[in-house]
Design a protein around this motif. Structure first.
Motif, PDB file in Angstrom:
ATOM      1  N   CYS A 180      -1.165   7.595   1.444  1.00  0.00           N
ATOM      2  CA  CYS A 180      -1.030   8.353   0.135  1.00  0.00           C
ATOM      3  C   CYS A 180      -0.161   9.641   0.430  1.00  0.00           C
ATOM      4  O   CYS A 180      -0.250  10.257   1.391  1.00  0.00           O
ATOM      5  N   VAL A 181       0.465  10.216  -0.689  1.00  0.00           N
ATOM      6  CA  VAL A 181       1.318  11.541  -0.536  1.00  0.00           C
ATOM      7  C   VAL A 181       0.894  12.295  -1.385  1.00  0.00           C
ATOM      8  O   VAL A 181       0.808  11.965  -2.823  1.00  0.00           O
TER       9      VAL A 181
ATOM     10  N   PHE B 286       0.785  13.624   4.158  1.00  0.00           N
ATOM     11  CA  PHE B 286       0.210  12.383   3.858  1.00  0.00           C
ATOM     12  C   PHE B 286      -1.374  12.371   4.105  1.00  0.00           C
ATOM     13  O   PHE B 286      -1.957  13.252   4.745  1.00  0.00           O
ATOM     14  N   PHE B 287      -2.074  11.465   3.396  1.00  0.00           N
ATOM     15  CA  PHE B 287      -3.381  11.295   3.688  1.00  0.00           C
ATOM     16  C   PHE B 287      -3.701   9.913   3.650  1.00  0.00           C
ATOM     17  O   PHE B 287      -2.941   9.021   2.967  1.00  0.00           O
ATOM     18  N   HIS B 288      -4.704   9.319   4.358  1.00  0.00           N
ATOM     19  CA  HIS B 288      -5.183   7.867   4.281  1.00  0.00           C
ATOM     20  C   HIS B 288      -6.418   7.685   3.972  1.00  0.00           C
ATOM     21  O   HIS B 288      -7.323   8.659   4.233  1.00  0.00           O
ATOM     22  N   LEU B 289      -7.065   6.576   3.441  1.00  0.00           N
ATOM     23  CA  LEU B 289      -8.351   6.342   3.158  1.00  0.00           C
ATOM     24  C   LEU B 289      -8.909   5.381   4.299  1.00  0.00           C
ATOM     25  O   LEU B 289      -8.186   4.623   4.785  1.00  0.00           O
ATOM     26  N   VAL B 290     -10.237   5.740   4.787  1.00  0.00           N
ATOM     27  CA  VAL B 290     -10.922   5.034   5.667  1.00  0.00           C
ATOM     28  C   VAL B 290     -12.035   4.556   5.392  1.00  0.00           C
ATOM     29  O   VAL B 290     -12.784   5.133   4.717  1.00  0.00           O
ATOM     30  N   ASP B 291     -12.263   2.892   5.307  1.00  0.00           N
ATOM     31  CA  ASP B 291     -13.523   2.207   4.838  1.00  0.00           C
ATOM     32  C   ASP B 291     -14.683   3.104   5.687  1.00  0.00           C
ATOM     33  O   ASP B 291     -14.995   3.063   6.742  1.00  0.00           O
TER      34      ASP B 291
ATOM     35  N   GLY C 199       0.954  -1.190   0.052  1.00  0.00           N
ATOM     36  CA  GLY C 199       0.034   0.232   0.214  1.00  0.00           C
ATOM     37  C   GLY C 199       0.762   1.130   0.149  1.00  0.00           C
ATOM     38  O   GLY C 199       0.390   2.306  -0.159  1.00  0.00           O
ATOM     39  N   CYS C 200       2.035   1.403   0.480  1.00  0.00           N
ATOM     40  CA  CYS C 200       2.875   2.173   0.551  1.00  0.00           C
ATOM     41  C   CYS C 200       3.711   2.424  -0.683  1.00  0.00           C
ATOM     42  O   CYS C 200       4.194   3.650  -1.032  1.00  0.00           O
TER      43      CYS C 200
END
Length: 150
Positions: free
Chosen positions: A134-135, A119-124, A23-24
């Motif tokens: 993600c960057v 950075f950000f990330h996704l949450v279901d 994922g990274c």
């Protein structure tokens, strides 16, 4: 004293860590046109940037300057500031699942601006399970030329 890792534990650890590492990892170049867009994604991008010309990339975007975030693909975000100004952000690598537009984006923002490298990330939305990190890339402003009301 160092503890020895049981081979079974090592295998289990590798299996659990594989999705996190994948994922990274960037999936190719995140530059404009690097990843093929679907016809619908290309239509969205064309519609949002129609009649606008790109400007000099900016490192940061003050949060108050945008009213809407548009997910074009797993590599491209658009931040709409007005009908005359849209910022394009080509991520620094792919963000699997971003284009689905169903997960919640959680941005790690420091201060009043969102910047390249943040950075950000996704949450279901249903399960609350955290997805990939993600960057953000640089923000390229697309403006309608002066005197163009259309």
């Amino acid at each position: 004293m160092m503890a020895k890792l049981n081979p079974v534990h090592g295998i289990a650890l590798a299996i659990l860590a594989a999705p996190l590492v994948a994922g990274c990892a960037p999936a190719g170049d995140a530059g404009p046109g690097a990843a093929a867009l679907t016809p619908k994604q290309a239509e969205t991008l064309d519609k949002q940037l129609a009649g606008k010309v790109p400007g000099k990339p900016e490192k940061c975007l003050p949060s108050f300057r945008t009213t809407d975030t548009i997910r074009v693909s797993d590599n491209i975000l658009l931040y709409r500031a007005s009908g005359n100004l849209v910022y394009r952000n080509d991520l620094k690598g792919s963000c699997p699942g971003l284009a689905r537009d169903s997960d919640i984006m959680v941005i790690r923002q420091f201060g009043s601006s969102t910047c390249s490298g943040d950075f950000f990330h996704l949450v279901d939305r249903s399960s609350g399970i955290r997805g990939p990190t993600c960057v953000l890339g640089e923000f390229v402003p697309y403006r309608k030329p002066a005197g163009d009301e259309g």
